[in-house]
Write a protein that holds these residues in place. Structure first.
Motif, PDB file in Angstrom:
ATOM      1  N   UNK A  72       0.839  -1.205   0.000  1.00 36.90           N
ATOM      2  CA  UNK A  72       0.000   0.000   0.000  1.00 36.90           C
ATOM      3  C   UNK A  72       0.874   1.257   0.000  1.00 36.90           C
ATOM      4  N   UNK A  73       0.689   2.091  -1.005  1.00 37.69           N
ATOM      5  CA  UNK A  73       1.553   3.266  -1.167  1.00 37.69           C
ATOM      6  C   UNK A  73       0.711   4.541  -1.246  1.00 37.69           C
ATOM      7  N   UNK A  74       1.082   5.524  -0.449  1.00 35.85           N
ATOM      8  CA  UNK A  74       0.460   6.846  -0.576  1.00 35.85           C
ATOM      9  C   UNK A  74       1.462   7.747  -1.290  1.00 35.85           C
ATOM     10  N   UNK A  75       1.026   8.335  -2.392  1.00 32.54           N
ATOM     11  CA  UNK A  75       1.910   9.217  -3.162  1.00 32.54           C
ATOM     12  C   UNK A  75       1.323  10.617  -3.153  1.00 32.54           C
ATOM     13  N   UNK A  76       2.133  11.575  -2.715  1.00 29.36           N
ATOM     14  CA  UNK A  76       1.676  12.969  -2.699  1.00 29.36           C
ATOM     15  C   UNK A  76       2.423  13.753  -3.769  1.00 29.36           C
ATOM     16  N   UNK A  77       1.681  14.472  -4.555  1.00 30.72           N
ATOM     17  CA  UNK A  77       2.332  15.272  -5.589  1.00 30.72           C
ATOM     18  C   UNK A  77       1.972  16.742  -5.373  1.00 30.72           C
ATOM     19  N   UNK A  78       3.015  17.565  -5.351  1.00 33.44           N
ATOM     20  CA  UNK A  78       2.843  18.989  -5.055  1.00 33.44           C
ATOM     21  C   UNK A  78       2.508  19.803  -6.300  1.00 33.44           C
ATOM     22  N   UNK A  79       1.982  20.998  -6.055  1.00 30.83           N
ATOM     23  CA  UNK A  79       1.620  21.879  -7.171  1.00 30.83           C
ATOM     24  C   UNK A  79       2.809  22.121  -8.097  1.00 30.83           C
ATOM     25  N   UNK A  80       3.999  22.280  -7.513  1.00 32.86           N
ATOM     26  CA  UNK A  80       5.162  22.583  -8.357  1.00 32.86           C
ATOM     27  C   UNK A  80       5.498  21.424  -9.289  1.00 32.86           C
ATOM     28  N   UNK A  81       5.020  20.215  -8.950  1.00 32.94           N
ATOM     29  CA  UNK A  81       5.247  19.067  -9.837  1.00 32.94           C
ATOM     30  C   UNK A  81       4.173  18.967 -10.919  1.00 32.94           C
ATOM     31  N   UNK A  82       3.037  19.587 -10.667  1.00 35.28           N
ATOM     32  CA  UNK A  82       1.914  19.446 -11.600  1.00 35.28           C
ATOM     33  C   UNK A  82       1.813  20.610 -12.572  1.00 35.28           C
ATOM     34  N   UNK A  83       2.648  21.626 -12.348  1.00 38.69           N
ATOM     35  CA  UNK A  83       2.564  22.835 -13.181  1.00 38.69           C
ATOM     36  C   UNK A  83       3.951  23.204 -13.722  1.00 38.69           C
ATOM     37  N   UNK A  84       3.943  23.973 -14.787  1.00 39.23           N
ATOM     38  CA  UNK A  84       5.179  24.581 -15.293  1.00 39.23           C
ATOM     39  C   UNK A  84       5.427  25.877 -14.509  1.00 39.23           C
ATOM     40  N   UNK A  85       6.632  26.411 -14.580  1.00 39.20           N
ATOM     41  CA  UNK A  85       6.885  27.666 -13.861  1.00 39.20           C
ATOM     42  C   UNK A  85       5.933  28.797 -14.268  1.00 39.20           C
ATOM     43  N   UNK A  86       5.352  28.704 -15.476  1.00 41.21           N
ATOM     44  CA  UNK A  86       4.405  29.754 -15.887  1.00 41.21           C
ATOM     45  C   UNK A  86       2.999  29.514 -15.325  1.00 41.21           C
ATOM     46  N   UNK A  87       2.835  28.463 -14.521  1.00 38.31           N
ATOM     47  CA  UNK A  87       1.546  28.208 -13.880  1.00 38.31           C
ATOM     48  C   UNK A  87       0.637  27.258 -14.642  1.00 38.31           C
ATOM     49  N   UNK A  88       0.976  26.987 -15.905  1.00 40.01           N
ATOM     50  CA  UNK A  88       0.125  26.077 -16.702  1.00 40.01           C
ATOM     51  C   UNK A  88       0.354  24.628 -16.266  1.00 40.01           C
ATOM     52  N   UNK A  89      -0.669  23.786 -16.459  1.00 40.36           N
ATOM     53  CA  UNK A  89      -0.564  22.384 -16.027  1.00 40.36           C
ATOM     54  C   UNK A  89       0.458  21.620 -16.860  1.00 40.36           C
ATOM     55  N   UNK A  90       1.242  20.810 -16.189  1.00 41.49           N
ATOM     56  CA  UNK A  90       2.213  19.947 -16.874  1.00 41.49           C
ATOM     57  C   UNK A  90       1.513  18.622 -17.193  1.00 41.49           C
ATOM     58  N   UNK A 108      -2.183  17.946  -4.950  1.00 39.05           N
ATOM     59  CA  UNK A 108      -2.402  19.396  -4.854  1.00 39.05           C
ATOM     60  C   UNK A 108      -2.790  19.875  -6.250  1.00 39.05           C
ATOM     61  N   UNK A 109      -2.734  21.159  -6.455  1.00 39.08           N
ATOM     62  CA  UNK A 109      -2.879  21.686  -7.813  1.00 39.08           C
ATOM     63  C   UNK A 109      -4.258  22.199  -8.179  1.00 39.08           C
ATOM     64  N   UNK A 110      -5.242  22.121  -7.234  1.00 36.70           N
ATOM     65  CA  UNK A 110      -6.606  22.528  -7.603  1.00 36.70           C
ATOM     66  C   UNK A 110      -6.672  24.016  -7.968  1.00 36.70           C
ATOM     67  N   UNK A 111      -6.045  24.851  -7.163  1.00 35.41           N
ATOM     68  CA  UNK A 111      -6.128  26.295  -7.435  1.00 35.41           C
ATOM     69  C   UNK A 111      -5.464  26.622  -8.774  1.00 35.41           C
ATOM     70  N   UNK A 112      -4.291  26.017  -8.985  1.00 35.47           N
ATOM     71  CA  UNK A 112      -3.590  26.250 -10.255  1.00 35.47           C
ATOM     72  C   UNK A 112      -4.457  25.792 -11.431  1.00 35.47           C
ATOM     73  N   UNK A 113      -5.127  24.646 -11.264  1.00 34.30           N
ATOM     74  CA  UNK A 113      -5.979  24.142 -12.354  1.00 34.30           C
ATOM     75  C   UNK A 113      -7.160  25.075 -12.600  1.00 34.30           C
ATOM     76  N   UNK A 114      -7.691  25.667 -11.512  1.00 31.96           N
ATOM     77  CA  UNK A 114      -8.805  26.610 -11.651  1.00 31.96           C
ATOM     78  C   UNK A 114      -8.375  27.877 -12.381  1.00 31.96           C
ATOM     79  N   UNK A 115      -7.208  28.359 -12.027  1.00 33.24           N
ATOM     80  CA  UNK A 115      -6.659  29.568 -12.673  1.00 33.24           C
ATOM     81  C   UNK A 115      -6.468  29.303 -14.177  1.00 33.24           C
ATOM     82  N   UNK A 120       6.389  13.672  -3.751  1.00 33.16           N
ATOM     83  CA  UNK A 120       7.063  14.123  -4.970  1.00 33.16           C
ATOM     84  C   UNK A 120       7.058  15.643  -5.014  1.00 33.16           C
ATOM     85  N   UNK A 121       8.240  16.199  -5.225  1.00 33.10           N
ATOM     86  CA  UNK A 121       8.369  17.647  -5.254  1.00 33.10           C
ATOM     87  C   UNK A 121       9.221  18.061  -6.451  1.00 33.10           C
ATOM     88  N   UNK A 122       9.654  19.314  -6.459  1.00 36.87           N
ATOM     89  CA  UNK A 122      10.479  19.803  -7.571  1.00 36.87           C
ATOM     90  C   UNK A 122      11.948  19.803  -7.168  1.00 36.87           C
TER      91      UNK A 122
END
Ligand code: ADP
Length: 264
Positions: free
Chosen positions: A10-28, A54-61, A172-174
């Motif tokens: 059983x594995x819990x994997x957490x991924x941060x906003x900085x991993x889900x987005x490019x530096x310009x804020x767009x989704x990766x 994470x990443x909900x706010x970035x995805x909304x933007x 998972x982070x940057x």
């Protein structure tokens, strides 16, 4: 220290906003798709995965084509509403490509303070595992006020790992892991490979502020992993820029910072 995660189920994997987005804020999208594929592949191997994303706010933007996230709370909460469902749409689309489904759980601190809710949460996760549904968990940002806020998904993922009796927590982070000082500011920063002394804590200098897109910063990762390890769960902080990172970790390669779980 040799790492052996061969028995991990059983594995819990957490991924941060900085991993889900490019530096310009767009989704990766490339990374989201690869992460989704890996989670589904782990399910195919007979493992049970839980994603804390994470990443909900970035995805909304992104969805509303705004230049940046609002600088007031209700604005960010509205972005979280739009973005959470947008993010789930993407995860579901990706998981479906590989034959799996996502199940969303939005939590607040209240759940962890209430024994009945905790039990319900555990039952729901077990049931999702039974159906090979991949739980996708986030804090319920849209209704959270300070009193019921968990604050950051590092802490949330650690609490989840303990509640679901995970064998392994991966953050998972940057960044490649925990360094003795912030590597973005110090060229001579050294990666801390293994943490065994859970009582005395990690000795590192950290830039207290999180990155522009992230929320937690490295301190919250250290606390999250230490608490998981104290509860007997192995925990690793590693860099999502290496697309193979989850496999590298599970193969026992020396990537990231490994917090050795206390003997149960
Ligand atoms: P995420 O969005 O993945 O949760 P954050 O941006 O909140 O990540 O936190 C990771 C950042 O913390 C790194 O990019 C790094 O710049 C910063 N940091 C500060 N001190 C350290 C340290 N000692 N070791 C590693 N990273 C550090």
């Amino acid at each position: 220290m040799k790492r052996d995660f061969s028995a991990v189920k059983r594995i819990v994997i957490k991924v941060g906003t900085s991993s889900l987005t490019y530096p310009n804020g767009k989704l990766n999208l490339h990374r989201i798709d690869r992460l989704s594929r890996d989670l589904c592949d782990l399910e195919n191997q007979g493992k049970e995965v839980v994603l804390v994303s994470s990443g909900a706010i970035a995805a909304g933007v992104n969805r509303l084509h705004l230049p940046k996230k609002p600088d007031y709370v209700s604005g960010r909460q509205a972005m979280a509403c739009v973005g959470q469902s947008a993010l789930m749409e993407i995860y579901n689309k990706c998981f479906a490509d590989y034959g799996y489904n996502a199940g969303q759980l939005l939590l607040t601190k209240v759940v962890f303070d209430n024994p009945e809710m905790k039990q319900n949460f555990q039952n729901t996760i077990d049931e999702m595992m039974h159906y090979n549904v991949i739980p996708v968990i986030n804090e319920n940002d849209s209704i959270s006020v300070d009193e019921i806020k968990l604050g950051d998904n590092d802490n949330l993922s650690s609490l989840v790992a303990r509640l679901v009796n995970a064998d392994l927590l991966i953050l998972l982070s940057d960044i490649d892991g925990v360094y003795d000082k912030d590597p973005k500011e110090h060229d001579d920063a050294k990666l801390i490979s293994t943490v065994t002394d859970l009582e005395n804590g990690v000795k590192c200098e950290a830039n207290a502020k999180a990155s522009l897109l992230g929320t937690g910063g490295i301190y919250t990762k250290i606390t999250a992993c230490t608490n998981a390890a104290k509860a007997g769960i192995d925990a690793v902080v590693a860099n999502s820029q290496n697309l193979n990172v989850i496999y590298d970790i599970l193969e026992g390669q020396k990537v990231g910072t490994y917090f050795v779980g206390a003997k149960k």
